[in-house]
Enzyme design. Structure first.
Site, mmCIF file in Angstrom:
data_model
loop_
_atom_site.group_PDB
_atom_site.id
_atom_site.type_symbol
_atom_site.label_atom_id
_atom_site.label_comp_id
_atom_site.label_asym_id
_atom_site.label_seq_id
_atom_site.Cartn_x
_atom_site.Cartn_y
_atom_site.Cartn_z
ATOM 1 N N SER A 189 6.956 1.668 -18.211
ATOM 2 C CA SER A 189 5.779 1.099 -17.547
ATOM 3 C C SER A 189 6.018 0.979 -16.042
ATOM 4 O O SER A 189 6.321 1.984 -15.393
ATOM 5 C CB SER A 189 5.465 -0.243 -18.207
ATOM 6 N N ASP A 343 -3.320 3.942 -24.491
ATOM 7 C CA ASP A 343 -2.705 3.421 -23.283
ATOM 8 C C ASP A 343 -3.523 3.861 -22.068
ATOM 9 O O ASP A 343 -3.775 5.063 -21.900
ATOM 10 C CB ASP A 343 -1.267 3.966 -23.190
ATOM 11 N N HIS A 373 0.400 0.783 -25.425
ATOM 12 C CA HIS A 373 1.286 0.570 -24.286
ATOM 13 C C HIS A 373 2.253 -0.580 -24.599
ATOM 14 O O HIS A 373 1.866 -1.577 -25.192
ATOM 15 C CB HIS A 373 0.473 0.223 -23.037
#
Ligand SMILES: *[C@@H]1O[C@H](CO)[C@@H](O)[C@H](O)[C@H]1NC(C)=O
Length: 403
Positions: A189, A343, A373
């Protein structure tokens, strides 16, 4: 029916309504995800209320997840774990106890959390780094870069860069018995964003002689300028990272001024004079057909707000690694990219795969259906998801084979 019973019924309906969120059918253990999402959402509501009343910044409340999940550095029979600093930046070091005297591999790991939350001491990251160290007999350096809203871009990047530069010195690698030809940078991320940015900058840094062997980017955020990609539209309200939270993370990375966030929400945050930069994230060119799914690309859907001019970081490749031309991508090391079906950041990853391949960088891409995600961090206790285990396994297996 008694009044009590009616009250109970009403309360149950309200609770169910609150907890319920639509979870796509192909998500395994969807009910577990639903409960987790309800927890995150509740915290988000508390954060929003606290902020409105002027008690705390939104992210200070969100940071509770990190604080509550903290685990101290504890060595075990296989790995020595210590907290220290590299170039004044806190890191957690994992050194395998392996018997052999041969040189080890190394991974610099950057945690996720939208540049605002997260930390090396979170149980899931501690677990992942320990596992990596043990399985690969590798030194792992997990970095605690400073966070927003207290610190904005480029502090996060600079902290991580300082650690990478310190660690990649021959004398330091020798000290930890690391093979200088087998070092990886990895992150998930926002950590994937930082990893990609650091790998790009290292490539052209004359002071750094040691080159990275590979980079691993797990559902990374890679661009700031188009927040209306098909993946943002498809997954606007997905669990864990809805679009509103991603926009909040992005804007908070640069400033606490809410006007940037408001411009980002309508995708109007890029000044008109910078519109030529959209070619780097033109999804009608860089997305594979199957992910465009009937969406129509129009250049007029973005740009024009003045607020973006105040934050040149928006267009800085150290914040948005997709915003470079091909010459800056050439020569990047072998790259592993994980993207998830559900995501908002899916298309950032997909476009980086296309752009790296165009620049002849070798890429291994894994697209995980049925994953949201953040799946990689759901590895432990009541919060573990089967897809999280799968992602972690594949990632560590890939590192083991390629580092
Ligand atoms: C994006 O790509 C399309 C071709 O697929 C082109 O018509 C359009 O002008 C491009 N827009 C930008 C901003 O690069």
């Amino acid at each position: 029916m008694g009044i009590k019973f009616q009250g109970l019924l009403l309360a149950s309906v309200l609770v169910a309504y609150y907890i319920y969120s639509p979870i796509p059918e192909n998500v395994e253990d969807g009910w577990r995800l639903m409960f987790m999402n309800a927890l995150f959402r509740s915290l988000g509501h508390v954060a929003a209320i606290a902020e409105k009343l002027g008690f705390a910044h939104y992210m200070d409340v969100m940071m509770m997840i990190t604080t509550m999940d903290y685990t101290p550095p504890v060595s075990d029979e296989k790995v020595i774990v210590t907290d220290t600093t590299f170039n004044d930046v806190p890191v957690r070091l994992y050194i395998p106890k392996g018997k052999s005297d041969s040189l080890k591999r190394a991974v610099i790991y950057l945690h996720g959390g939208g540049w605002c939350v997260g930390g090396k001491g979170m149980k899931s990251y501690d677990f992942l780094s320990r596992w990596t160290s043990e399985k690969l007999n590798a030194v792992v350096v997990s970095v605690d870069y400073r966070l927003a809203p207290k610190y904005h871009f480029p502090t996060q990047f600079e902290d991580v860069y300082a650690v990478a530069k310190y660690f990649l010195q021959s004398s330091v690698l020798d000290q930890y018995k690391v093979d200088s030809s087998r070092v990886c940078i990895a992150g998930d991320s926002a950590g994937g964003n930082l990893a990609a940015a650091v790998a790009q900058q290292l490539l052209h840094d004359p002071e750094v002689k040691v080159k990275l062997k590979i980079q691993a980017l797990i559902y990374p955020a890679l661009q700031t300028i188009d927040l209306d990609l098909p993946s943002y539209r498809d997954n606007e309200n997905m669990p864990i990272l809805p679009k509103s939270l991603m926009v909040r993370f992005w804007s908070e990375y640069f400033t606490t001024d809410a006007s940037l966030r408001e411009a980002m929400e309508t995708n109007q945050h890029v000044p008109a004079e910078s519109s030529d930069i959209f070619k780097f994230v033109n999804w009608s060119i860089w997305l594979p057909e199957k992910f465009k799914k009937g969406y129509v690309y129009t250049s007029s859907s973005h740009g024009s707000s003045k607020v973006g001019q105040k934050y040149p970081g928006l267009l800085d490749p150290r914040a948005a690694p997709l915003l470079v031309d091909e010459t800056k991508l050439r020569g990047l090391p072998l790259t592993y990219i994980i993207t998830c079906q559900y995501d908002v950041l899916r298309d950032d990853g997909l476009m980086y795969v296309s752009r790296l391949r165009e620049a002849e960088v070798p890429v291994v891409h894994e697209h995980v259906e049925g994953a949201v995600h953040g799946s990689l961090t759901f590895l432990m206790g009541p919060f573990n998801l089967p897809v999280g285990q799968k992602l972690a396994n594949n990632y560590i297996e890939w590192l083991n084979e390629n580092l």
